[in-house]
Motif scaffolding. Structure first.
Motif, PDB file in Angstrom:
ATOM      1  N   ASN A 156     -10.736 -19.462  18.262  1.00 20.08           N
ATOM      2  CA  ASN A 156     -10.712 -18.266  17.892  1.00 20.08           C
ATOM      3  C   ASN A 156     -11.769 -17.245  18.206  1.00 20.08           C
ATOM      4  N   PRO A 157     -11.565 -16.193  18.728  1.00 23.40           N
ATOM      5  CA  PRO A 157     -12.759 -15.532  19.447  1.00 23.40           C
ATOM      6  C   PRO A 157     -13.806 -14.924  18.794  1.00 23.40           C
ATOM      7  N   ASN A 158     -13.288 -14.750  17.378  1.00 15.88           N
ATOM      8  CA  ASN A 158     -14.409 -14.036  16.270  1.00 15.88           C
ATOM      9  C   ASN A 158     -15.217 -15.398  15.747  1.00 15.88           C
ATOM     10  N   PHE A 159     -14.599 -16.419  15.720  1.00 13.40           N
ATOM     11  CA  PHE A 159     -15.421 -17.733  15.317  1.00 13.40           C
ATOM     12  C   PHE A 159     -16.269 -17.968  16.350  1.00 13.40           C
ATOM     13  N   VAL A 160     -15.793 -18.200  17.539  1.00 18.65           N
ATOM     14  CA  VAL A 160     -16.886 -18.483  18.833  1.00 18.65           C
ATOM     15  C   VAL A 160     -17.895 -17.608  18.653  1.00 18.65           C
ATOM     16  N   GLN A 161     -17.613 -16.302  18.855  1.00 20.21           N
ATOM     17  CA  GLN A 161     -18.601 -15.318  18.958  1.00 20.21           C
ATOM     18  C   GLN A 161     -19.798 -15.314  17.844  1.00 20.21           C
ATOM     19  N   ARG A 162     -19.261 -15.746  16.677  1.00 19.30           N
ATOM     20  CA  ARG A 162     -20.389 -15.847  15.771  1.00 19.30           C
ATOM     21  C   ARG A 162     -21.207 -17.056  15.766  1.00 19.30           C
ATOM     22  N   ILE A 163     -20.622 -18.106  16.230  1.00 20.65           N
ATOM     23  CA  ILE A 163     -21.368 -19.256  16.305  1.00 20.65           C
ATOM     24  C   ILE A 163     -22.221 -19.116  17.432  1.00 20.65           C
ATOM     25  N   ARG A 164     -21.823 -18.396  18.475  1.00 21.53           N
ATOM     26  CA  ARG A 164     -22.746 -18.068  19.743  1.00 21.53           C
ATOM     27  C   ARG A 164     -23.980 -17.116  19.184  1.00 21.53           C
ATOM     28  N   PHE A 165     -23.503 -16.127  18.481  1.00 20.98           N
ATOM     29  CA  PHE A 165     -24.511 -15.425  17.720  1.00 20.98           C
ATOM     30  C   PHE A 165     -25.672 -16.253  16.946  1.00 20.98           C
ATOM     31  N   TYR A 166     -25.161 -17.112  16.282  1.00 17.39           N
ATOM     32  CA  TYR A 166     -26.159 -18.172  15.610  1.00 17.39           C
ATOM     33  C   TYR A 166     -27.171 -18.663  16.515  1.00 17.39           C
ATOM     34  N   GLU A 167     -26.473 -19.005  17.698  1.00 16.60           N
ATOM     35  CA  GLU A 167     -27.115 -19.905  18.616  1.00 16.60           C
ATOM     36  C   GLU A 167     -28.325 -19.009  19.244  1.00 16.60           C
ATOM     37  N   LYS A 168     -27.872 -17.454  19.409  1.00 15.44           N
ATOM     38  CA  LYS A 168     -28.730 -16.847  20.006  1.00 15.44           C
ATOM     39  C   LYS A 168     -29.822 -16.424  18.936  1.00 15.44           C
ATOM     40  N   GLU A 169     -29.739 -16.480  17.672  1.00 14.17           N
ATOM     41  CA  GLU A 169     -30.576 -16.147  16.778  1.00 14.17           C
ATOM     42  C   GLU A 169     -31.631 -17.370  16.624  1.00 14.17           C
TER      43      GLU A 169
END
Length: 242
Positions: A199-212
């Motif tokens: 799911n692109p929204n799930f993927v992107q939020r997980i990537r956001f956490y990683e960037k944080e």
């Protein structure tokens, strides 16, 4: 011989039952990590009725208070589900790039992020031909939370309908099952469930956490948000080691 009117009446009843059954099962996709389709059902997957993450506004504190007095398990590697009514609930997580790299060698997969909690593994997958930067909602890379506060993803007043958790992102059940098997084979014994989604929204939020995390942000500030996020993306879809 069965009368014609009786046949028509019986067919009508059966058709009605099928419609009702379809409506009851329409709350979520029957694909891996498809998530909740209807925004009206989002609230039932929240740990608390308060969605904001700002301490000054009333963070979801009920579970945190319940867990404060819990003792540590005698065997740290043993299976310990934090809440028997919620298989997703966690208070510890970490990224596992060493597990993600072998998964990216699967044909048709361009990128993978693996996040481990006490008992679960969450796998965010980007299949070939997909770009979450374009396909996801802009809010997935916004709404920062810090130890000083912040509303987070679910604390805005924009409503739940803005985010599509029902999109499977092009991940097939075959590939999802293969990834689950691979992750379980690489995981330590305490990892009992594997949840996979493109799911692109799930993927992107997980990537956001990683960037944080890469910026040095303490990810514990996002714990409440993450516990809500995974319930919406994986309301029932899970695979277990047992």
């Amino acid at each position: 011989m069965i009368p014609f009117r009786w046949t028509i009446w019986r067919v009508g009843i059966l058709s009605g039952l099928l419609v009702i059954a379809a409506g009851c099962s329409g709350g979520q996709h029957k694909v891996s990590g498809g998530g909740v389709e209807s925004s009206n059902l989002h609230a039932q997957f929240d740990r608390d009725s308060r969605n904001n993450e700002d301490n000054t506004l009333g963070v979801k504190s009920k579970w945190l208070n319940e867990q404060a007095g819990r003792s540590k398990p005698a065997n740290p590697g043993s299976f310990q589900q934090l809440d028997m009514t919620n298989s997703h609930l966690t208070k510890a997580w970490r990224f596992s790039p060493e597990m993600a790299k072998p998964l990216e060698r699967n044909q048709g997969i361009q990128a993978v992020t693996v996040l481990l909690t006490e008992t679960n593994a969450y796998v965010a997958v980007i299949p070939d031909g997909h770009n979450p930067d374009i396909e996801s909602h802009p809010d997935m890379m916004a709404n920062q939370v810090t130890p000083k506060g912040g509303i987070g993803l679910f604390g805005t007043d924009k409503g739940n309908a803005r985010i599509n958790w029902g999109d499977s992102g092009g991940l097939s059940m075959t590939m999802s099952s293969q990834i689950k098997s691979q992750v379980l084979a690489m995981s330590p014994p305490n990892i009992q469930r594997v949840f996979v989604s493109a799911n692109p929204n799930f993927v992107q939020r997980i990537r956001f956490y990683e960037k944080e995390q890469q910026r040095g942000v303490d990810l514990s500030a996002y714990m409440n948000e993450f516990n809500t996020l995974v319930q919406r993306v994986f309301p029932n879809d899970h695979n277990t080691r047992r």
